[in-house]
Design a protein around this motif. Sequence first.
Motif, PDB file in Angstrom:
ATOM      1  N   GLY A  81      -9.707   4.290  -6.659  1.00 45.03           N
ATOM      2  CA  GLY A  81      -9.047   4.377  -5.350  1.00 45.03           C
ATOM      3  C   GLY A  81     -10.089   4.205  -4.252  1.00 45.03           C
ATOM      4  O   GLY A  81     -11.305   4.319  -4.504  1.00 45.03           O
ATOM      5  N   ILE A  82      -9.622   3.954  -3.042  1.00 46.46           N
ATOM      6  CA  ILE A  82     -10.540   3.785  -1.903  1.00 46.46           C
ATOM      7  C   ILE A  82      -9.983   4.561  -0.712  1.00 46.46           C
ATOM      8  O   ILE A  82      -8.767   4.805  -0.632  1.00 46.46           O
ATOM      9  N   GLY A  83     -10.861   4.965   0.212  1.00 45.09           N
ATOM     10  CA  GLY A  83     -10.423   5.693   1.410  1.00 45.09           C
ATOM     11  C   GLY A  83      -9.737   6.991   1.006  1.00 45.09           C
ATOM     12  O   GLY A  83     -10.219   7.757   0.166  1.00 45.09           O
ATOM     13  N   GLY A  84      -8.561   7.203   1.566  1.00 49.09           N
ATOM     14  CA  GLY A  84      -7.817   8.434   1.292  1.00 49.09           C
ATOM     15  C   GLY A  84      -7.396   8.561  -0.156  1.00 49.09           C
ATOM     16  O   GLY A  84      -6.975   9.642  -0.580  1.00 49.09           O
ATOM     17  N   SER A  85      -7.496   7.502  -0.909  1.00 52.06           N
ATOM     18  CA  SER A  85      -7.083   7.561  -2.313  1.00 52.06           C
ATOM     19  C   SER A  85      -8.199   8.022  -3.246  1.00 52.06           C
ATOM     20  O   SER A  85      -8.011   8.001  -4.465  1.00 52.06           O
ATOM     21  N   TYR A  86      -9.377   8.374  -2.699  1.00 46.90           N
ATOM     22  CA  TYR A  86     -10.391   9.011  -3.559  1.00 46.90           C
ATOM     23  C   TYR A  86     -11.239  10.060  -2.836  1.00 46.90           C
ATOM     24  O   TYR A  86     -11.750  10.992  -3.462  1.00 46.90           O
ATOM     25  N   ILE A 141      -5.120   5.091  -8.242  1.00 44.30           N
ATOM     26  CA  ILE A 141      -4.450   5.623  -7.051  1.00 44.30           C
ATOM     27  C   ILE A 141      -4.450   4.587  -5.926  1.00 44.30           C
ATOM     28  O   ILE A 141      -5.512   4.133  -5.489  1.00 44.30           O
ATOM     29  N   SER A 142      -3.274   4.229  -5.487  1.00 44.88           N
ATOM     30  CA  SER A 142      -3.163   3.359  -4.318  1.00 44.88           C
ATOM     31  C   SER A 142      -1.764   3.521  -3.746  1.00 44.88           C
ATOM     32  O   SER A 142      -0.785   3.236  -4.423  1.00 44.88           O
ATOM     33  N   LYS A 143      -1.704   4.020  -2.506  1.00 40.30           N
ATOM     34  CA  LYS A 143      -0.375   4.237  -1.928  1.00 40.30           C
ATOM     35  C   LYS A 143       0.361   2.902  -1.778  1.00 40.30           C
ATOM     36  O   LYS A 143       1.495   2.757  -2.215  1.00 40.30           O
ATOM     37  N   SER A 144      -0.320   1.933  -1.195  1.00 37.89           N
ATOM     38  CA  SER A 144       0.328   0.631  -1.007  1.00 37.89           C
ATOM     39  C   SER A 144       0.481  -0.089  -2.343  1.00 37.89           C
ATOM     40  O   SER A 144       1.384  -0.900  -2.520  1.00 37.89           O
ATOM     41  N   GLY A 145      -0.412   0.207  -3.252  1.00 42.93           N
ATOM     42  CA  GLY A 145      -0.388  -0.475  -4.559  1.00 42.93           C
ATOM     43  C   GLY A 145      -0.877  -1.902  -4.477  1.00 42.93           C
ATOM     44  O   GLY A 145      -0.750  -2.663  -5.438  1.00 42.93           O
ATOM     45  N   THR A 146      -1.461  -2.280  -3.338  1.00 38.91           N
ATOM     46  CA  THR A 146      -1.886  -3.676  -3.182  1.00 38.91           C
ATOM     47  C   THR A 146      -3.336  -3.802  -2.698  1.00 38.91           C
ATOM     48  O   THR A 146      -3.797  -4.921  -2.454  1.00 38.91           O
ATOM     49  N   THR A 147      -4.043  -2.688  -2.524  1.00 42.44           N
ATOM     50  CA  THR A 147      -5.389  -2.761  -1.953  1.00 42.44           C
ATOM     51  C   THR A 147      -6.334  -3.474  -2.932  1.00 42.44           C
ATOM     52  O   THR A 147      -6.378  -3.142  -4.120  1.00 42.44           O
ATOM     53  N   THR A 148      -7.074  -4.447  -2.413  1.00 47.10           N
ATOM     54  CA  THR A 148      -7.858  -5.338  -3.278  1.00 47.10           C
ATOM     55  C   THR A 148      -8.910  -4.599  -4.112  1.00 47.10           C
ATOM     56  O   THR A 148      -9.023  -4.835  -5.323  1.00 47.10           O
ATOM     57  N   GLY A 204       0.342   9.732   4.874  1.00 53.04           N
ATOM     58  CA  GLY A 204      -0.647   8.651   4.920  1.00 53.04           C
ATOM     59  C   GLY A 204      -1.808   8.941   3.974  1.00 53.04           C
ATOM     60  O   GLY A 204      -2.061  10.094   3.621  1.00 53.04           O
ATOM     61  N   GLY A 205      -2.525   7.905   3.593  1.00 53.61           N
ATOM     62  CA  GLY A 205      -3.620   8.040   2.619  1.00 53.61           C
ATOM     63  C   GLY A 205      -4.609   9.139   2.948  1.00 53.61           C
ATOM     64  O   GLY A 205      -4.926   9.989   2.113  1.00 53.61           O
ATOM     65  N   ARG A 206      -5.106   9.136   4.188  1.00 51.83           N
ATOM     66  CA  ARG A 206      -6.168  10.102   4.518  1.00 51.83           C
ATOM     67  C   ARG A 206      -5.641  11.529   4.691  1.00 51.83           C
ATOM     68  O   ARG A 206      -6.436  12.460   4.849  1.00 51.83           O
ATOM     69  N   PHE A 207      -4.319  11.694   4.649  1.00 55.11           N
ATOM     70  CA  PHE A 207      -3.718  13.034   4.709  1.00 55.11           C
ATOM     71  C   PHE A 207      -3.132  13.428   3.347  1.00 55.11           C
ATOM     72  O   PHE A 207      -2.315  14.332   3.265  1.00 55.11           O
ATOM     73  N   LYS A 285     -15.116  12.118   7.915  1.00 48.04           N
ATOM     74  CA  LYS A 285     -15.405  10.901   8.697  1.00 48.04           C
ATOM     75  C   LYS A 285     -14.222   9.940   8.631  1.00 48.04           C
ATOM     76  O   LYS A 285     -13.822   9.344   9.620  1.00 48.04           O
ATOM     77  N   GLN A 286     -13.659   9.772   7.419  1.00 45.73           N
ATOM     78  CA  GLN A 286     -12.507   8.880   7.309  1.00 45.73           C
ATOM     79  C   GLN A 286     -11.322   9.424   8.098  1.00 45.73           C
ATOM     80  O   GLN A 286     -10.655   8.704   8.846  1.00 45.73           O
ATOM     81  N   LEU A 287     -11.079  10.745   7.919  1.00 43.20           N
ATOM     82  CA  LEU A 287      -9.917  11.351   8.576  1.00 43.20           C
ATOM     83  C   LEU A 287      -9.957  11.125  10.084  1.00 43.20           C
ATOM     84  O   LEU A 287      -8.994  10.653  10.696  1.00 43.20           O
ATOM     85  N   GLY A 289     -12.219   9.175  11.886  1.00 45.06           N
ATOM     86  CA  GLY A 289     -12.519   7.798  12.304  1.00 45.06           C
ATOM     87  C   GLY A 289     -11.264   6.932  12.319  1.00 45.06           C
ATOM     88  O   GLY A 289     -10.983   6.227  13.291  1.00 45.06           O
ATOM     89  N   GLU A 290     -10.505   6.988  11.223  1.00 43.01           N
ATOM     90  CA  GLU A 290      -9.315   6.139  11.135  1.00 43.01           C
ATOM     91  C   GLU A 290      -8.180   6.658  12.012  1.00 43.01           C
ATOM     92  O   GLU A 290      -7.320   5.892  12.433  1.00 43.01           O
ATOM     93  N   SER A 291      -8.186   7.957  12.266  1.00 39.43           N
ATOM     94  CA  SER A 291      -7.081   8.517  13.046  1.00 39.43           C
ATOM     95  C   SER A 291      -7.282   8.334  14.545  1.00 39.43           C
ATOM     96  O   SER A 291      -6.316   8.122  15.280  1.00 39.43           O
ATOM     97  N   ASP A 417      -1.749   5.757  12.141  1.00 37.25           N
ATOM     98  CA  ASP A 417      -1.801   4.365  11.693  1.00 37.25           C
ATOM     99  C   ASP A 417      -3.257   3.913  11.631  1.00 37.25           C
ATOM    100  O   ASP A 417      -4.173   4.669  11.962  1.00 37.25           O
ATOM    101  N   GLN A 418      -3.486   2.693  11.159  1.00 35.67           N
ATOM    102  CA  GLN A 418      -4.847   2.169  11.071  1.00 35.67           C
ATOM    103  C   GLN A 418      -4.809   0.643  11.174  1.00 35.67           C
ATOM    104  O   GLN A 418      -5.250  -0.059  10.266  1.00 35.67           O
ATOM    105  N   PRO A 419      -4.267   0.133  12.326  1.00 36.57           N
ATOM    106  CA  PRO A 419      -4.096  -1.320  12.430  1.00 36.57           C
ATOM    107  C   PRO A 419      -5.413  -2.089  12.319  1.00 36.57           C
ATOM    108  O   PRO A 419      -5.437  -3.217  11.823  1.00 36.57           O
TER     109      PRO A 419
HETATM  110  O1  PA5 Z   1      -5.761   6.543   5.299  1.00 36.12           O
HETATM  111  C1  PA5 Z   1      -5.376   5.479   4.844  1.00 36.12           C
HETATM  112  O2  PA5 Z   1      -4.183   5.179   4.833  1.00 36.12           O
HETATM  113  C2  PA5 Z   1      -6.317   4.474   4.226  1.00 36.12           C
HETATM  114  O3  PA5 Z   1      -7.638   4.810   4.380  1.00 36.12           O
HETATM  115  C3  PA5 Z   1      -6.027   4.346   2.741  1.00 36.12           C
HETATM  116  O4  PA5 Z   1      -6.200   5.585   2.126  1.00 36.12           O
HETATM  117  C4  PA5 Z   1      -6.900   3.312   2.044  1.00 36.12           C
HETATM  118  O5  PA5 Z   1      -6.931   2.123   2.780  1.00 36.12           O
HETATM  119  C5  PA5 Z   1      -6.400   3.031   0.661  1.00 36.12           C
HETATM  120  O6  PA5 Z   1      -5.090   2.555   0.697  1.00 36.12           O
HETATM  121  P1  PA5 Z   1      -4.167   2.548  -0.574  1.00 36.12           P
HETATM  122  O7  PA5 Z   1      -4.015   3.937  -1.055  1.00 36.12           O
HETATM  123  O8  PA5 Z   1      -2.883   1.949  -0.108  1.00 36.12           O
HETATM  124  O9  PA5 Z   1      -4.850   1.680  -1.617  1.00 36.12           O
END
Ligand code: PA5
Length: 448
Positions: A81-86, A141-148, A204-207, A285-287, A289-291, A417-419
């Motif tokens: 997973g990446i970001g909020g998913s790990y 783990i991937s909420k969107s299920g599409t993250t590269t 959302g992922g980071r929450f 930092k992610q929470l 920064g992205e918020s 959001d995180q446009p």
């Molecule tokens: O907070 C967020 O939504 C993002 O940082 C996601 O956690 C991150 O991009 C991973 O996305 P996903 O779980 O859809 O693979």
Amino acid sequence: MRKDIQLDIDKAYGFISKESVKGYANASAAAVKALYDGTGKGSDFLGWVNLPTETNDALLSEIEATATILRERCEVVVVVGIGGSYLGAKAVIDALSNSFAWIEKEPNTPTIVYAGQNIGEDYMFELQALLKNKKFGIISISKSGTTTEPALAFRLLKTQLEEQQGKAAAKDLIVAITDKARGALRTLAVQEGYKTYVIEDNVGGRFSVLTPVGLLPIAVAGFDIRELVAGAKRMQDITGVEIAFEENIAAQYAAVRNSLYNSGKKIEILVNFNPKLHYVNEWWKQLYGESEGKEHKGIFPAAVDFTTDLHSMGQWIQEGERTIFETVVSVENSDHEVLVPTSEADLDGLNYLAGKRIDQVNKMAELGTMLAHVDGGVPNLKISIPQLNAYYLGQLLYFFEKACGISGYLLGVNPFDQPGVEAYKKNMFALLEKPGYEEETKKIKARL
Ligand code: PA5
């Protein structure tokens, strides 16, 4: 009754006035109310607000049962997973683990490793080599299920697991945590028959650390997810909509940050004096920064580990540009006692510390640093945690989430959001000539 996490903002005064912080009381109360009644920006993503009280025993038992299966069957579990998913899982697991667990494994506990949080080829090669002929499992783990990044890592690891175990056995060693209906990971999980957990649309992922996203890996690592949720629940209660501004530490933290930001302090540095908190810094930092970093606004969240980084970043913090403030996360009591021994010859000159605990030395470093930085023009906030355990980590994570929602509303942005994250993806897909990106590919190649 257990003590709660405390917030001390006294060392911000002198840089900002008490009146300025109080000036945010009404707006903070309105922001807390908006989080509860869903009238603020991004109100489709408020599922985390009541998550601790809504997490029932049945779900926790189910997660524990899945964790037990993975613990029994695997030497290594890869969290993909990446970001909020790990980050939430890693923050809690690292904070609660023995610092040397990667050398001296805990008995009957799989080693947790991570993938899909980068696209490093050597990292992936070395991970594949590590997993060769090992009994391993995957939590994808991937909420969107599409993250590269995680999709790529999962493809490689799934292939390896199937080669090592056979397709039928591999299926029972994979758990997917994703959206209930959408995304490639959901399609794959249904097709292959993996055990799955759902990330609700409104979180959302980071929450998501207090959903199965965080709870399953933390339980697999052998830590008490009930205590984690209990701590979060307690923080949910004491930062609720009916709590007065003066008593609500999440509202206070949000108010002080915004007051400092508006006084020119554009960078917040999260500080720990305990190396186990390194990934709590990363999660934070992610929470934040992205918020908050949007519409060309927002505090830049940075982080340091002290005293380590006092010997690198300490100079900048003491004497660099005065646009920073610090938030120190201080652990009041360590778990173990280590005393400084007496030396007859005292060649190192340390006998003045003989008989003292290492933590006493650390606490004086912490106090001395705070005073020096305040003297140097850096406002300091302090968050005190009685003990580094699952309960207080639950309190801390929920505290930061709640304060982040309030703070984002005070700043006037949509914290959920995180446009801005899409821009790099669009370019990467164009450069990789992903189907559907033909026009973008032409345009970007013309720029090279
Ligand atoms: O907070 C967020 O939504 C993002 O940082 C996601 O956690 C991150 O991009 C991973 O996305 P996903 O779980 O859809 O693979």
